[in-house]
Design an enzyme around this catalytic site. Sequence first.
Site, PDB file in Angstrom:
ATOM      1  N   GLU A  80      -6.316 -11.292   0.292  1.00 55.50           N
ATOM      2  CA  GLU A  80      -7.205 -10.660   1.263  1.00 55.50           C
ATOM      3  C   GLU A  80      -8.672 -10.640   0.831  1.00 55.50           C
ATOM      4  OE1 GLU A  80      -5.566  -7.015   2.858  1.00 55.50           O
ATOM      5  OE2 GLU A  80      -3.547  -7.571   2.265  1.00 55.50           O
ATOM      6  N   GLU A 127       0.808  -1.227   0.000  1.00 56.78           N
ATOM      7  CA  GLU A 127       0.000   0.000   0.000  1.00 56.78           C
ATOM      8  C   GLU A 127       0.842   1.279   0.000  1.00 56.78           C
ATOM      9  OE1 GLU A 127      -2.831  -0.313   3.213  1.00 56.78           O
ATOM     10  OE2 GLU A 127      -3.342  -2.369   2.680  1.00 56.78           O
TER      11      GLU A 127
HETATM   12  O1  G3I Z   1      -4.698 -10.224  19.173  1.00 56.68           O
HETATM   13  C1  G3I Z   1      -4.341  -9.007  19.836  1.00 56.68           C
HETATM   14  C2  G3I Z   1      -4.940  -8.997  21.236  1.00 56.68           C
HETATM   15  O2  G3I Z   1      -4.346 -10.031  22.008  1.00 56.68           O
HETATM   16  C3  G3I Z   1      -4.675  -7.634  21.877  1.00 56.68           C
HETATM   17  O3  G3I Z   1      -5.320  -7.599  23.133  1.00 56.68           O
HETATM   18  C4  G3I Z   1      -5.237  -6.540  20.967  1.00 56.68           C
HETATM   19  C5  G3I Z   1      -5.009  -5.157  21.524  1.00 56.68           C
HETATM   20  O4  G3I Z   1      -3.635  -4.852  21.431  1.00 56.68           O
HETATM   21  O5  G3I Z   1      -4.568  -6.602  19.679  1.00 56.68           O
HETATM   22  C6  G3I Z   1      -4.865  -7.831  19.033  1.00 56.68           C
HETATM   23  O6  G3I Z   1      -4.172  -7.843  17.809  1.00 56.68           O
HETATM   24  C7  G3I Z   1      -4.782  -7.038  16.802  1.00 56.68           C
HETATM   25  C8  G3I Z   1      -4.971  -7.944  15.581  1.00 56.68           C
HETATM   26  O7  G3I Z   1      -5.443  -7.185  14.460  1.00 56.68           O
HETATM   27  C9  G3I Z   1      -5.945  -9.087  15.861  1.00 56.68           C
HETATM   28  O8  G3I Z   1      -7.213  -8.583  16.063  1.00 56.68           O
HETATM   29  C10 G3I Z   1      -3.814  -5.924  16.449  1.00 56.68           C
HETATM   30  O9  G3I Z   1      -3.736  -5.033  17.541  1.00 56.68           O
HETATM   31  C11 G3I Z   1      -4.318  -5.193  15.215  1.00 56.68           C
HETATM   32  O10 G3I Z   1      -3.358  -4.230  14.800  1.00 56.68           O
HETATM   33  C12 G3I Z   1      -4.502  -6.191  14.071  1.00 56.68           C
HETATM   34  O11 G3I Z   1      -5.047  -5.498  12.956  1.00 56.68           O
HETATM   35  C13 G3I Z   1      -4.743  -6.090  11.696  1.00 56.68           C
HETATM   36  C14 G3I Z   1      -4.339  -4.960  10.755  1.00 56.68           C
HETATM   37  O12 G3I Z   1      -4.131  -5.460   9.419  1.00 56.68           O
HETATM   38  C15 G3I Z   1      -3.063  -4.292  11.236  1.00 56.68           C
HETATM   39  O13 G3I Z   1      -2.016  -5.235  11.237  1.00 56.68           O
HETATM   40  C16 G3I Z   1      -5.980  -6.801  11.171  1.00 56.68           C
HETATM   41  O14 G3I Z   1      -6.219  -7.976  11.939  1.00 56.68           O
HETATM   42  C17 G3I Z   1      -5.768  -7.215   9.716  1.00 56.68           C
HETATM   43  O15 G3I Z   1      -6.973  -7.751   9.161  1.00 56.68           O
HETATM   44  C18 G3I Z   1      -5.343  -6.020   8.884  1.00 56.68           C
HETATM   45  O16 G3I Z   1      -5.073  -6.498   7.592  1.00 56.68           O
HETATM   46  C19 G3I Z   1      -4.721  -5.490   6.632  1.00 56.68           C
HETATM   47  C20 G3I Z   1      -3.654  -6.083   5.743  1.00 56.68           C
HETATM   48  O17 G3I Z   1      -2.530  -6.426   6.516  1.00 56.68           O
HETATM   49  C21 G3I Z   1      -3.299  -5.102   4.642  1.00 56.68           C
HETATM   50  N1  G3I Z   1      -4.495  -4.760   3.865  1.00 56.68           N
HETATM   51  C22 G3I Z   1      -5.549  -4.169   4.697  1.00 56.68           C
HETATM   52  C23 G3I Z   1      -5.949  -5.137   5.784  1.00 56.68           C
HETATM   53  C24 G3I Z   1      -7.065  -4.566   6.630  1.00 56.68           C
HETATM   54  O18 G3I Z   1      -6.602  -3.458   7.328  1.00 56.68           O
END
Ligand code: G3I
Length: 442
Positions: A354, A248
Amino acid sequence: MKYLLNLGGICVLLVISFTIFACSKDDDSTPEPPTPIIVSFDVIISQQNSLRVTVNNTSTGVNGLNSYWQFTENGPVVSDQAGPEMHLYDAAGEYLITLTVEAPDGDIQASEIVTVTDDNEMHPALKDATDKFSVGMAVQSNRMDGQHGDILVREFNNLTAEYEMKMNIMYPSEGNYDFTAADAIVDYGVTNDMDIHGHTLIWHNAIPDWVDNFSGTDQEFEDMIEDYITTVMTRYAGEVRSWDVVNEAIEDGSNQLRNSVFRQRMGDDYISKCYQFARNADPDALLFYNDYNLTFDVGKQAAMFDIVDDLASQNLIDGVGAQMHIDIFFPSSAQIQSVVDGTVSRGLKMHFAELDVRVNPNNDITSFTEARAIAQQNKVREVVEIYDAMPDVNKFAITIWGMRDTETWLIDFWGQPDWPLLYDVAFQPKRAHTGFLEALED
Ligand code: G3I
């Protein structure tokens, strides 16, 4: 109360006396009533093998009591051990499962009839529906066992870490890597003979604070990025065979490069520098550029292909990842086809990355209706048909961005209900799963 009792009796008497004494010491305290014995258990049918059940004793008031299982009516006794027990039936059918607790006043039982089908009677697995490309799933390290694991192993042959192989997780502080979750995911993929797609090394949304606030010179920043890419890719060389090196990089609307810290510190050519670092680190890895809205945003698509063409001129790219965060109405098949055509014409691999298909983009439903389920099935089938129509040489993978509807990132992101994935909350395949298979039927 007799005092001349055998030794055991005296022990018993003493114990009883102690109990009575304890009780009488405080006349108005009454002994706690014994916890009632309630015999119960859970049973889960494995997604990976529908002839296998897992049972878990959930009884209460049974501490210290023996218990045993019978997996058929009046069948052989299997001692109940701590934790879940698994049983594999040798044929489909209805079976009576009984848990017996040997209570002081006599056996207490709980029973349940379970219906198991033969694996062949279940839907074919997604990964078995084609040998031309792999079928991927976004995973989190705490969702690879139990029914998640059953489905992963049965249905998928490619894994992408949904968030645990990004810089903010793997490199949380300067000089200190944390590969715990990444290792778990990679080891799981290797153990289960799955391809692993590395996602993603350089992304403006996954920058650890210390990188954002890097105090060194620009050259030191660049050297740090080279060291990070080299360290990570070297660690997983031979196991993670493809990487989204940069994710991105293009700004929405302007279609210019985002003004990320990478661009600010390394210059506009940061992208080719990062791909060179990656190529040097693992020459055998397939290097992808990954982005979203590449189907319908013609400006962004053009900007992406400019980046790709520049990288290709240096032999620094092998594929394009088009994030398929779509919905049942949009984008059109022609728009999806456009990014395929541009990728194929360049001789590159196409990753439909995705994939999730929103059924409630206009927030006009509060429950998952049959009509929307059918529309989702049709859209998934359309996407997979477009992908499968590509020349085999350009095929790589279709990756689903999450397993159960309740686990999608989209609900938090949009703040409204949706059911965008292939499995429901009970791990049951939806019509969308059928749509994926229909697209690959001969
Ligand atoms: O699992 C932990 C949990 O234990 C903790 O308590 C909580 C609070 O800190 O965080 C949880 O992890 C989160 C994780 O998602 C699981 O829910 C992370 O903070 C959070 O940053 C993470 O977000 C992910 C995001 O990318 C950022 O990395 C999303 O799952 C994921 O679907 C999203 O995916 C992105 C692709 O990489 C790129 N394209 C867009 C897509 C959607 O944003």
